[in-house]
Each structure stands twice: as structure tokens, then as C-alpha cells.
Design an enzyme around this catalytic site. Structure first.
Site, PDB file in Angstrom:
ATOM      1  N   THR A 159      15.462 -29.782   8.060  1.00 27.17           N
ATOM      2  CA  THR A 159      16.364 -29.198   8.837  1.00 27.17           C
ATOM      3  C   THR A 159      15.803 -28.453  10.043  1.00 27.17           C
ATOM      4  OG1 THR A 159      18.226 -28.865   7.156  1.00 27.17           O
ATOM      5  CG2 THR A 159      18.354 -27.529   8.949  1.00 27.17           C
ATOM      6  N   ASP A 209      24.709 -28.032  12.412  1.00 26.85           N
ATOM      7  CA  ASP A 209      23.483 -26.973  12.433  1.00 26.85           C
ATOM      8  C   ASP A 209      22.829 -26.867  13.989  1.00 26.85           C
ATOM      9  OD1 ASP A 209      23.952 -27.030   9.905  1.00 26.85           O
ATOM     10  OD2 ASP A 209      21.848 -27.546   9.294  1.00 26.85           O
ATOM     11  N   ASP A 253      28.680 -26.128  10.232  1.00 29.37           N
ATOM     12  CA  ASP A 253      27.854 -25.019  10.197  1.00 29.37           C
ATOM     13  C   ASP A 253      26.727 -24.738  11.228  1.00 29.37           C
ATOM     14  OD1 ASP A 253      28.749 -24.987   7.227  1.00 29.37           O
ATOM     15  OD2 ASP A 253      27.187 -26.229   6.515  1.00 29.37           O
ATOM     16  N   ARG A 305      31.499 -20.169   6.045  1.00 26.72           N
ATOM     17  CA  ARG A 305      31.164 -20.266   4.885  1.00 26.72           C
ATOM     18  C   ARG A 305      29.941 -19.574   4.251  1.00 26.72           C
ATOM     19  NH1 ARG A 305      30.042 -26.619   3.007  1.00 26.72           N
ATOM     20  NH2 ARG A 305      28.633 -27.138   4.610  1.00 26.72           N
ATOM     21  N   TRP A 349      26.521 -19.529   3.222  1.00 27.19           N
ATOM     22  CA  TRP A 349      25.207 -20.194   2.777  1.00 27.19           C
ATOM     23  C   TRP A 349      24.496 -19.491   1.885  1.00 27.19           C
ATOM     24  CZ3 TRP A 349      20.304 -21.383   6.029  1.00 27.19           C
ATOM     25  CH2 TRP A 349      19.489 -22.303   5.407  1.00 27.19           C
TER      26      TRP A 349
END
Length: 367
Positions: free
Chosen positions: A132, A191, A218, A282, A284
Site C-alpha cells: 500500500t 487510499d 478509505d 470505518r 481501520w
């Protein structure tokens, strides 16, 4: 700093002064003259270093053709000025480039585009994958960094890579303290912006002001302290029908010892997606001590936000165990109910941009 320097002090006229004898001035060696220029000599032992501006233009009309080559040549405190154009490259500003400024030369972020298309699952030449954080088009690790007037984007698309399941594709990996991003555009899908604290309990603060950010899943995430102030945020439509699932705005994983995680304030969130298809966030939860913290306040919310229940669990970790709050939001996606915890007036005074960013040194880039 004032717009112009103060005028020099006035000099009084004194008549009939006796001429003073001329002083004999020792000649400087040629090398010393070249080293200091025509200005006054620095005191003995003092550094003569002066911040420089490194210019970049893809057509070769500046000092450097790529942004990274200008960064590599820069010292701490320098400026990298980027001419209008598109730069397909991955850039990295390491921790040693403290105080670096990266700016678009025109002041219009749409004119200067830094772009690449790696995803977490993209293979490197050695066969491993980027992961990521490694997928980021731009990684900013230096403290006291300023980025202004540029677009950073990750154009990787799920539809073009059905064989890749790790679909995170970061535009900006911000992982330094006292970083400021003004008048920028950050564009991706999943992301988009990683706000990262290399030490989960360390002081890493990032301030985003008067910028544009877009994504779908996200796309504001991480464990640093990040403030999004007067930012335009677009929730990108993935085609879900009304009531379906287009994605999630934020996924903080703030360490439980930290009071402040993410703040979105005075901003506008917009979307062309169908109604009730986006969650605000949300939590993580990659580690047991991660308890996401996020406040969205004084912000316009679109109909695409799930009005009845805008927060959602992350796997088995319930959103109600996180620290999610709203305050004085407006628009068709805003309301107050049991699934939308609100700050009190007294609490709201403690959850402002200035409070988030002050840290232990009183840093205040707000304004």
C-alpha cells in the site's frame, strides 16, 4: 511577515564635519570573493549556505527535467519550482530534506500534474509487490515540508487489472511532522491520501488547506494527526444503485493514546453517486491499540452519504468502539440521530484545527 521591508532609519544632516582619514582595506583572496559574492562576509565559522530554488520543466527549459532530480539536488530549506506540464514519475522526499518547498510555478494546481499508476498488488521488477505505502505516486517524509499548487494523482484502475486483488493505489503518502499542503489536488480511487505516523505514538501532523481530494474507498486513512480545512472532497461514483455500497470516505487507525486523529472542518463533500451509497468512515483496526478518531464538523454533506447510519464497522471491529463524531454539518447528507454521535458545544471548542495541530510545540499553520 510584512509585504515590504521597513524603511531605513532617517539620517540627520550634520554640517562641517571634519573629514576622517581613509581606512586601509585588506584585499580578499579571489577564492573568498567568489565564495561570498558581493555581499558582506559572514562571521568566522558561520555557514554561508543560502536557500536555493531548483527549477523543473519537462521540455528541458529549466535546470531539471524531472521533479525527483530537483529534489535529489536540493538541500534542506530549498524550493523546487515546477513549470506547467505533466510529469509521469514517482517522487520521494526523504527526511533529510527538512523545510523543503515544492510548488507549481503557475499557482494553479491543474497546470502541474505529477502522475503514476502503481497499486499495492503491482509487481516490481524483482517479482515482489509494492504494498500500500509503496504504491504512492508521492512520498513525503521530510518535516516542515510545504507542497502547494500541484496535482498528485494515481491513475491505476481496477477495471484494467482484474488479476490484481490488492487494489490500494495511493496518490500521497504523507509521513512527516509539520507538513502543509495548500492549494493542491490529490486524485485516486482507493487510499488516495495516507496520513502516516512511522511511530504510532509519535508526533506527526499534516495540514491540508483549500485543496481538492477525490477517491472512493478509505481514501483518507492512517494513524497520523491530519486536518482537512476548507477542502473540497469528491466521493467518486463506482456505479452502485441507491442504497448500495460505493465506498467509504475515511479509515483512521489512530493509536488509542492519541487524542487527535483526523479532522475535516469547514469543507464541502460532494458526489454524483446515488443516494445513501457512501459511509463517512470505518475504523481501520490493524493492531489492538488502534482506535480510530475522526471529527467531521461545519461541513456540507451530499445525499450520497448514508443518512440513517453513516459510520460502519471494519471487519469485526465495531464503529461504536471508535471515536467518531460530527458537529454542525449541513446538506442533504446531514442529520442527527442515534447512529450519528455529535459533539457538544463545549467539546467542539476542543476539536478545532488549531487544537489538533498544536502538539507539544504550539505549531499553528492555520489561517
Amino acid at each position: 511577515m510584512p509585504d515590504s521591508a521597513a524603511p531605513p532609519p532617517s539620517r540627520s544632516r550634520t554640517a562641517h564635519r571634519r573629514p576622517r582619514p581613509k581606512r586601509r582595506t585588506a584585499l580578499l583572496p579571489v577564492a573568498a570573493v567568489a565564495a561570498v559574492g558581493l555581499g558582506a562576509l559572514p562571521p568566522a565559522g558561520a555557514s554561508a549556505a543560502v536557500a536555493a530554488t531548483r527549477t523543473v520543466a519537462a521540455d528541458g527549459s529549466a535546470q531539471y527535467r524531472t521533479v525527483q532530480s530537483a529534489i535529489d539536488a536540493s538541500a534542506a530549506g530549498d524550493t523546487v519550482s515546477i513549470a506547467k506540464g505533466t510529469y509521469k514519475e514517482v517522487i520521494n522526499v526523504p527526511t533529510g530534506k527538512k523545510g523543503l518547498t515544492i510548488k507549481g510555478a503557475t499557482g494553479n494546481a491543474e497546470d502541474v500534474v505529477i502522475t503514476y499508476d502503481n497499486a499495492a498488488g503491482t509487481k516490481k521488477p524483482d517479482g515482489s509487490t509494492y504494498g500500500t505505502a509503496g504504491s504512492a505516486t508521492a512520498t513525503f517524509s521530510a518535516p516542515d515540508l510545504t507542497v502547494t499548487g500541484v496535482t498528485v494523482q494515481n491513475t491505476w484502475l481496477r477495471s484494467e487489472h482484474p488479476d490484481i486483488t490488492a487494489t490500494q493505489a495511493v496518490a500521497v503518502n504523507a509521513q512527516g511532522d509539520r507538513q502543509v499542503f495548500r492549494n493542491d489536488r490529490f486524485i485516486a480511487h482507493q487510499d488516495t491520501v495516507l496520513n502516516w505516523a512511522p511511530s504510532a505514538t509519535g508526533q506527526y501532523r499534516q495540514y491540508f488547506r483549500a485543496s481538492f481530494i477525490s477517491g472512493d474507498v478509505d481514501f483518507l486513512f492512517g494513524n497520523a494527526t491530519a486536518v482537512y480545512d476548507r477542502v473540497n472532497i469528491t466521493l467518486r461514483d463506482r456505479g452502485a444503485a441507491a442504497g448500495g455500497n460505493n465506498g467509504y470516505l475515511a479509515a483512521p487507525n489512530t493509536h488509542s493514546a492519541k487524542k487527535y486523529g483526523f479532522l475535516i472542518t469547514g469543507s464541502t463533500i460532494s458526489s454524483s453517486a446515488q443516494a445513501n451509497t457512501f459511509s463517512l468512515g470505518r475504523p481501520w483496526h490493524p493492531t489492538d491499540d488502534a482506535v480510530g478518531q475522526l471529527v467531521i464538523r461545519d461541513t456540507a454533506l451530499p445525499a450520497a452519504v448514508r443518512v440513517a447510519a453513516p459510520w460502519t464497522d471494519f471487519g469485526t471491529f465495531p464503529w461504536k468502539s471508535a471515536r467518531f463524531h460530527e458537529y454542525a454539518n449541513t446538506g442533504p447528507g446531514a442529520t442527527v440521530n442515534a447512529n450519528r454521535p455529535q459533539l457538544t458545544v463545549a467539546q467542539a471548542a476542543d476539536y478545532t484545527a488549531a487544537r489538533y495541530l498544536a502538539g507539544t510545540d504550539g505549531w499553528n499553520p492555520v489561517g
